[in-house]
Design an enzyme around this catalytic site. Sequence first.
Site, short mmCIF file in Angstrom:
data_model
loop_
_atom_site.label_atom_id
_atom_site.label_comp_id
_atom_site.label_asym_id
_atom_site.label_seq_id
_atom_site.Cartn_x
_atom_site.Cartn_y
_atom_site.Cartn_z
N ARG A 51 80.29 21.46 52.19
CA ARG A 51 80.24 22.63 51.31
C ARG A 51 80.32 22.23 49.85
O ARG A 51 79.85 22.94 48.97
CB ARG A 51 81.36 23.61 51.66
CG ARG A 51 81.30 24.88 50.82
CD ARG A 51 82.06 26.02 51.44
NE ARG A 51 81.98 27.21 50.60
CZ ARG A 51 82.34 28.40 50.97
NH1 ARG A 51 82.83 28.61 52.16
NH2 ARG A 51 82.23 29.42 50.13
N HIS A 89 78.51 21.96 39.02
CA HIS A 89 79.70 22.76 38.73
C HIS A 89 80.84 21.96 38.11
O HIS A 89 81.67 22.53 37.41
CB HIS A 89 80.19 23.47 39.99
CG HIS A 89 79.36 24.67 40.34
ND1 HIS A 89 78.01 24.60 40.60
CD2 HIS A 89 79.68 26.00 40.44
CE1 HIS A 89 77.53 25.81 40.86
NE2 HIS A 89 78.52 26.68 40.78
N ARG A 128 97.89 41.78 54.01
CA ARG A 128 97.51 40.45 54.56
C ARG A 128 96.10 40.46 55.10
O ARG A 128 95.75 39.70 56.00
CB ARG A 128 98.49 40.01 55.66
CG ARG A 128 99.90 39.73 55.14
CD ARG A 128 100.69 38.83 56.07
NE ARG A 128 102.07 38.76 55.64
CZ ARG A 128 103.01 39.60 56.05
NH1 ARG A 128 102.71 40.55 56.92
NH2 ARG A 128 104.24 39.50 55.61
N HIS A 134 82.00 23.71 35.00
CA HIS A 134 83.34 24.29 34.84
C HIS A 134 84.05 23.72 33.62
O HIS A 134 84.78 24.43 32.93
CB HIS A 134 84.17 24.06 36.10
CG HIS A 134 83.83 25.00 37.22
ND1 HIS A 134 84.28 24.83 38.51
CD2 HIS A 134 83.12 26.14 37.24
CE1 HIS A 134 83.83 25.80 39.27
NE2 HIS A 134 83.12 26.61 38.53
#
Lengths: 380, 380
Positions: A249, A256, A130, A260
Site C-alpha cells: 500500500r 507523498h 467505537r 507532505h
Amino acid sequence: MAAARAPDAPVITVHVPLGDRAYDIFVGRGLLGEAGARIAALGARAAAIVTDSNVGALYGGALADALQQRGLRASIITVAPGEATKSYASLETVCDAVLEARIERGDLVIALGGGVVGDLAGFAAAVARRGVRFVQVPTSLLSQVDSSVGGKTGINSRHGKNLVGAFHQPSLVLADTALLDTLPIREMRAGYAEVVKYGLIDDAGFFDWCEANWQGVFAGGPERNEAVAQSCRAKAAVVVRDEREEGDRALLNLGHTFGHALERITRYDSARLVHGEGVAIGMCLAFRFSAFLGLCSADDATRVERHLVTVGLPTRLQDVPGGFGTVDELLDGMAQDKKVKAGALTFILARGIGQSFVAHGIEIAKVRAFLNHEIAATRT
Amino acid sequence: MAAARAPDAPVITVHVPLGDRAYDIFVGRGLLGEAGARIAALGARAAAIVTDSNVGALYGGALADALQQRGLRASIITVAPGEATKSYASLETVCDAVLEARIERGDLVIALGGGVVGDLAGFAAAVARRGVRFVQVPTSLLSQVDSSVGGKTGINSRHGKNLVGAFHQPSLVLADTALLDTLPIREMRAGYAEVVKYGLIDDAGFFDWCEANWQGVFAGGPERNEAVAQSCRAKAAVVVRDEREEGDRALLNLGHTFGHALERITRYDSARLVHGEGVAIGMCLAFRFSAFLGLCSADDATRVERHLVTVGLPTRLQDVPGGFGTVDELLDGMAQDKKVKAGALTFILARGIGQSFVAHGIEIAKVRAFLNHEIAATRT
C-alpha cells in the site's frame, strides 16, 4: 489499461472486495440525484450528513430531504472548509454532533464534500460509539480518486498531516462526476495529479491513456468517468492486497514523502499549495531522484514532468509560491512523516513509468545530495 | 469453575486467541519487576509509558529504567488521575506526546495505571499513526479483571461515558496482583464487583467460589491470582466469541445499563460513586428487575445482594451518596447509553445466578414501573 471504453457508460461500478468490509463505488454523472435511494438501500434508520459550508449550501439540504423522503431521520453537521478543519477540535465537534443526533451502531455518517470532510467524517464515524457505518459522497476530483477509497481516515496533528486517525472502510461511495463541472480549475488539476499517479505506479498503459485523454477528463466527457473509475480500481487493488499499509500500500505514497514535507513547510496554506500540487511536485522529484540514483532514465523523468506541466501543474520546488524552505527543513519534514520506519527514510522510487517500488532505508545523505543538486540545477 | 487450584501458582497465563490479534495475559505477584524483560521480548525499539501522577510517581521511573536497560528508548507521559482525564483534551495531549516521542508503527504505548489510563492510552495507541501496538500494565483490580481485557478503549463525551473510542487489542497484559496490596479498600471492592459479575453471567460455580473465597481475594492470597485469572478467562471467552460487540459480548454489560445511568447522574464524581459501585448497584437492580418480571427467583436476587453487602459494596439506589436523581433522569441516562438499539432499551437480565441473557426491546414503561416499585420498596 488499454481496453476500449463505452462512449457514454452511465454508471460504472467498482467493487472493493474486502471480505466483511466489502463495498461498492459508483461513478457517474448525476449520481447525487439518486443518493437518497442508494443510501436508503443500506437499511439505516438515521443519517448524519457531515459537510462544509460551501458544499453544504449547494447540496446538503437536497440530500437531507431525499433521505427523509425515504424514511431516514437526517441531520446536517456543517464544518468550515479547508485543511485546518482536520483538527482535534473538529473531531470533538463532529463526534458530539453525531452522538447528539442519536446515530446508533446501524446508522450512518455521510461525508458530503472533499477530502477534508471525508477524512474528518470518516474518522468521527470510526470512533463515535467505537464505530458506525459511513458513506462517502466525494465532491472533488481528488476525493473521488483518492481519499474516498481505501478507508484511511484522520486528522492532522501539530507534528504532521494525517498522523491521527483510523482505518475505517465506507459502506458505499457515490462519485458524481457532474459535480466536478463547477470545481475551480486549480482543484481539478490537483486531483488529476493523483489520477496520473496510478499510471506512474504500475500501469504505463494508463499513463499513455492520460497523455492522450486528459482534455476529455477536464472537459467532463466519458473520459472523466473512466479516469475516476480506473483510479478507484487501481487504488482498490492495492488496498485489497494490503489494507493496513504494512507493505504494498505504501506504493500509493508515490510523491507523498516530498509532497507532505512541502505541505508542512507551507503550513497547509492552500493559497500557496494544495495536496495534489504537493504530490505533483513530489512525483516529479521521485522520478528525478530515481534518475539521480541511476534507477530510471532521465527521459522517463522528463516525460512525467512534461505531462504535468501540460495540464498546468507545478513540478519543481521553485514552483512553490513563497519558497520551499531550506534543504534541512525539507529533510526534517520528511523524517516526521509517518512512513518513517526504524529511523531510515522510505521512498517510493521508480525504475520507469509504471514501475514504482518501495525503497526502504534510503540514506539521508543521498536525499540531501539530490536536493542540493535539484536546487542548483533549476537555479541556472 | 470448580477445578482445584494450586495453592501458590506463581504466574498464570491466559491466552486470548484472536487470530492475528491474539495476545497473552500474565497474572501474578511481582510481575512488574519482570516487565522490562517481558515487554522487550515484543521487539519494539521505543515505548511511551502513559500513566497518571499517582501511579507514575510509584512505578513510572522504574519501568522506564528497566526498558532502557534492555535497549528500548522509553519516555513517560503523565496525565491527571480521575475519570475527567478520559476527555478529548487528554486524547490530544497523549497523541501529540506519543508522536513527539517518535513512536513508530512497530513501537509501543504502555498503559501503566487503572482503567482511566488504560482506556485513554489504548485509544491514543489505536489512532496515533492510525494504530501502534500497546501493552497494558493494569494497577487496579478493576482494570486487571475488566478494562485491560478485550480491546475496548475510549474516552467520555458530554453525551455519556465511553461514547468515543476504538476496538484495539493489546499485544500483552501484565497484571501484577501485588500492586493491589496498597489499593484503597473502596477501589478493591469496586473491582471485586466485576469479578462477581463473571459468576453471575454464566458461571454459577464461580459465584459459589466467590462466596467462599472472597476474603482470600481481598487479603492477597493465591485466591487473588485465581480470581483475576478466572475473570480474564471468562471475559476473553466472551470477547473471542464477539470481538466487536454485535451479540454475546453485551452480556459483559450486566449491571452496566443501570450503572452507567447512575454514573451520569453523579456526574462521574468518584467521591460519590466509582464505576464498580455503579455496577454493583446495577447488578442487584438487574436481578431484582428480572425477579420483578418473573424471570428469576427473588431468592437469587437476594443472594446476589447479600454477597455484595458482605464485601461492603452498595446494592441499592438509596446507597448513592447525594441521591440518585428522579426516575426520569435514570431513564434518560439509560436511553443515552450506547447499548441503545433501534430506540428500545437493551438490558442484561437473568433467569438465575449464572444464567444471564441479552434482552432486547424492553419497554420503557416496564423499567419505569420497576424503578417506582424499587424506590417505594426501599423507602419503607
